[in-house]
Write a protein that holds these residues in place. Structure first.
Motif, short mmCIF file in Angstrom:
data_model
loop_
_atom_site.label_atom_id
_atom_site.label_comp_id
_atom_site.label_asym_id
_atom_site.label_seq_id
_atom_site.Cartn_x
_atom_site.Cartn_y
_atom_site.Cartn_z
N VAL A 161 -98.24 -77.24 6.93
CA VAL A 161 -98.28 -75.93 6.28
C VAL A 161 -97.05 -75.17 6.73
CG1 VAL A 161 -99.54 -73.77 5.97
CG2 VAL A 161 -100.79 -75.92 6.23
N ILE A 162 -96.21 -74.79 5.78
CA ILE A 162 -94.96 -74.10 6.08
C ILE A 162 -95.07 -72.66 5.61
CG2 ILE A 162 -92.46 -74.09 5.70
CD1 ILE A 162 -92.75 -77.09 4.91
N ARG A 163 -94.81 -71.71 6.49
CA ARG A 163 -94.86 -70.30 6.15
C ARG A 163 -93.45 -69.74 6.10
NH1 ARG A 163 -99.17 -71.44 9.37
NH2 ARG A 163 -101.24 -70.77 8.66
N HIS A 164 -93.12 -69.09 4.98
CA HIS A 164 -91.78 -68.52 4.83
C HIS A 164 -91.88 -67.29 3.94
CE1 HIS A 164 -87.43 -68.32 4.62
NE2 HIS A 164 -87.50 -68.30 3.29
N ASP A 165 -91.43 -66.13 4.47
CA ASP A 165 -91.46 -64.87 3.71
C ASP A 165 -92.84 -64.59 3.13
OD1 ASP A 165 -88.80 -64.44 4.26
OD2 ASP A 165 -88.09 -65.34 2.38
N GLU A 166 -93.84 -64.73 3.98
CA GLU A 166 -95.23 -64.44 3.61
C GLU A 166 -95.80 -65.40 2.57
OE1 GLU A 166 -96.86 -62.24 5.36
OE2 GLU A 166 -94.99 -61.81 6.43
N VAL A 167 -95.07 -66.48 2.26
CA VAL A 167 -95.54 -67.47 1.29
C VAL A 167 -95.88 -68.75 2.04
CG1 VAL A 167 -94.97 -68.82 -0.77
CG2 VAL A 167 -94.13 -66.47 -0.54
N ARG A 168 -96.98 -69.39 1.65
CA ARG A 168 -97.38 -70.66 2.26
C ARG A 168 -97.00 -71.82 1.35
NH1 ARG A 168 -103.33 -70.15 5.09
NH2 ARG A 168 -102.80 -68.53 6.62
N TYR A 169 -96.39 -72.82 1.96
CA TYR A 169 -96.03 -74.05 1.24
C TYR A 169 -96.79 -75.20 1.91
CZ TYR A 169 -92.08 -71.15 -0.28
OH TYR A 169 -91.30 -70.14 -0.79
N TYR A 170 -97.39 -76.04 1.09
CA TYR A 170 -98.19 -77.16 1.62
C TYR A 170 -97.42 -78.45 1.36
CZ TYR A 170 -101.49 -73.36 1.42
OH TYR A 170 -102.09 -72.13 1.56
N ALA A 171 -97.04 -79.12 2.44
CA ALA A 171 -96.17 -80.29 2.33
C ALA A 171 -96.94 -81.58 2.62
CB ALA A 171 -95.00 -80.16 3.30
N GLY A 172 -96.54 -82.65 1.96
CA GLY A 172 -97.15 -83.96 2.19
C GLY A 172 -96.69 -84.95 1.14
N GLN A 173 -97.33 -86.11 1.16
CA GLN A 173 -97.03 -87.15 0.17
C GLN A 173 -98.21 -87.28 -0.78
OE1 GLN A 173 -96.96 -91.32 1.40
NE2 GLN A 173 -95.12 -91.65 0.19
N LEU A 174 -97.91 -87.27 -2.06
CA LEU A 174 -98.95 -87.43 -3.08
C LEU A 174 -99.47 -88.86 -3.03
CD1 LEU A 174 -100.43 -85.92 -5.32
CD2 LEU A 174 -98.57 -86.52 -6.88
N ALA A 175 -100.71 -89.03 -2.61
CA ALA A 175 -101.27 -90.37 -2.41
C ALA A 175 -101.53 -91.07 -3.73
CB ALA A 175 -102.56 -90.28 -1.61
N SER A 176 -101.93 -90.32 -4.75
CA SER A 176 -102.19 -90.93 -6.06
C SER A 176 -102.18 -89.84 -7.12
CB SER A 176 -103.54 -91.66 -6.08
OG SER A 176 -104.61 -90.76 -5.83
N GLY A 177 -102.01 -90.27 -8.37
CA GLY A 177 -102.07 -89.33 -9.48
C GLY A 177 -100.82 -88.49 -9.63
N SER A 178 -100.97 -87.37 -10.31
CA SER A 178 -99.86 -86.45 -10.55
C SER A 178 -100.36 -85.02 -10.45
CB SER A 178 -99.25 -86.69 -11.94
OG SER A 178 -100.22 -86.47 -12.97
N LEU A 179 -99.45 -84.12 -10.12
CA LEU A 179 -99.74 -82.69 -10.07
C LEU A 179 -98.71 -81.96 -10.92
CD1 LEU A 179 -100.51 -82.11 -6.27
CD2 LEU A 179 -102.16 -82.20 -8.15
#
Length: 412
Positions: free
Chosen positions: A238-256
């Motif tokens: 979980v990355i916090r920058h300028d009051e915004v949260r970014y969720y990082a990782g590897q997409l295990a399957s499917g698409s977003l």
């Protein structure tokens, strides 16, 4: 399970991950060495080193098995102990090869090597036929849901290249494969020592009309497309920058996609994707197995180990886990043991509730397990997803890996 850095990601040529397995002295390492040698995937200095070592042991011809048997103990004993990974390519395809051990006490190494394989080559000595280790290797392949199986009947030169000997072994293996529920297999008669049907088709077996091993490896369909499976995004950071949260990782399957409605597991909260970042660039869509960051419309309580999913095909959220397992550690696993379960990026405490009626599992044992976890896990059946249907049991005292598990969900 285990992961291996793939140096070929991003290229246009597809990649086949495959593993080899066979009983001791079936000629597995010789087959792999022949495959590398005859496909011209061996550097000149490697071949010279093998020739020198072979001559030092009084052998007239280079022992191609030494191209994969890299440990000193392996070379001295003439056996394979460790999993040897090799990368090679032809004009048609790239390959990541896991050469796995044959001894029963190294079954866990085969599980490691075959866990990400899309094809397994099981070797049989034509003189001995299907033996206990052949059946065990087939069971591991079935347990790991390896999509493609090749039965390589080796040392055909030592049985006079007789078709009836080949047919007898194929029929025997077919009966065992049916019992295990293997969907099918491709039988190929070979002689690794002289090169028959390894890279080039043999002229000594006119009765065989199928492909050589390399030809089959070059043309077999490469696995299922994980991008077509239900979307599963385990949050790694979980990355916090300028009051915004970014969720990082590897997409295990499917698409977003931007605009997708997603569910956070295990909390069950929902939100909408407002942004995706792939390789430092904004993207409208991301596909497995890309690494990315996700931005959501709402401030949700999302942390490492949570999973974002999209669509109606949700994972099973449960604290009661049933699975097929291979025990990896030297110390046994017993009912009542307290362990950690590592599933994707999530780690939870658990207790072993049952071992399929067995009092314990020793190293290299295959069996069944029932676990009760302290917190819910978002699980898929291993038969549906090898990424989100797999887990590891870990010793909470020293962090040692104990057991590899493949989830088996009850029918919904």
């Amino acid at each position: 399970m285990t992961s291996t850095i793939d140096p070929f990601v991003g290229t246009t040529t597809d990649t086949l991950r495959f593993a080899t397995a066979g009983s001791v002295d079936d000629g597995k390492s010789t087959l792999v060495g022949r495959l590398l040698h005859d496909s011209k995937s061996v550097l000149a200095d490697q071949l010279e080193a093998v020739e020198r070592f072979s001559q030092s042991r009084g052998q007239q011809a280079p022992d191609l098995a030494l191209l994969t048997d890299g440990l000193r103990a392996e070379r001295e004993q003439g056996i394979t102990i460790d999993v040897a990974y090799r990368y090679f390519a032809t004009a048609r395809r790239r390959f990541i090869l896991a050469d796995t051990p044959g001894h029963v006490q190294y079954t866990r190494n085969m599980v490691t090597g075959a866990s990400t394989a899309e094809l397994t080559v099981i070797l049989v000595d034509a003189r001995n036929g299907v033996v206990e280790q052949t059946r065990r290797h087939a069971a591991v392949a079935a347990l790991l849901r390896v999509p493609h199986i090749v039965l390589a009947v080796n040392k055909m030169d030592l049985v006079g290249y007789e078709e009836q000997e080949f047919d007898r072994i194929v029929a025997d293996f077919a009966g065992h494969a049916a019992e295990l529920g293997l969907p099918g297999f491709t039988p190929i008669p070979v002689s690794a020592l002289v090169g028959d049907n390894v890279v080039d088709r043999s002229t000594r077996m006119g009765w065989y009309a199928g492909p050589a091993l390399l030809e089959h490896l070059e043309t077999v369909p490469v696995g299922s497309d994980v991008a077509c499976e239900p979307a599963r995004f385990p949050v790694q950071y979980v990355i916090r920058h300028d009051e915004v949260r970014y969720y990082a990782g590897q997409l295990a399957s499917g698409s977003l996609r931007v605009g997708d409605r997603v569910t956070v597991h295990p909390s069950g909260e929902t939100s909408t994707i407002t942004g995706l970042d792939v390789l430092g660039e904004d993207a409208a869509v991301a596909y497995a197995p890309q690494s990315l960051t996700v931005r959501l419309a709402d401030q949700r309580d999302v942390s490492r180990g949570d999973m974002l999913t999209a669509g109606t095909d949700a994972p099973a959220l449960t604290q009661d886990v049933s699975a097929n397992v291979c025990h990896l550690a030297d110390r046994p696993l017993r009912v009542g043991d307290r362990v950690l379960v590592r599933h994707t990026t999530r780690t939870v405490k658990a207790i072993v509730k049952g071992l399929g009626g067995a009092p314990e599992l020793a190293a290299n044992d295959l069996g069944r397990i029932a676990l009760r976890t302290a917190e819910p896990l978002a699980l898929d059946d291993y038969a549906v997803s090898r990424r989100t249907g797999a887990f590891l049991l870990v010793d909470p005292e020293d962090g040692a890996t104990l057991t590899a598990g493949m989830v088996e969900l009850p029918s919904r």
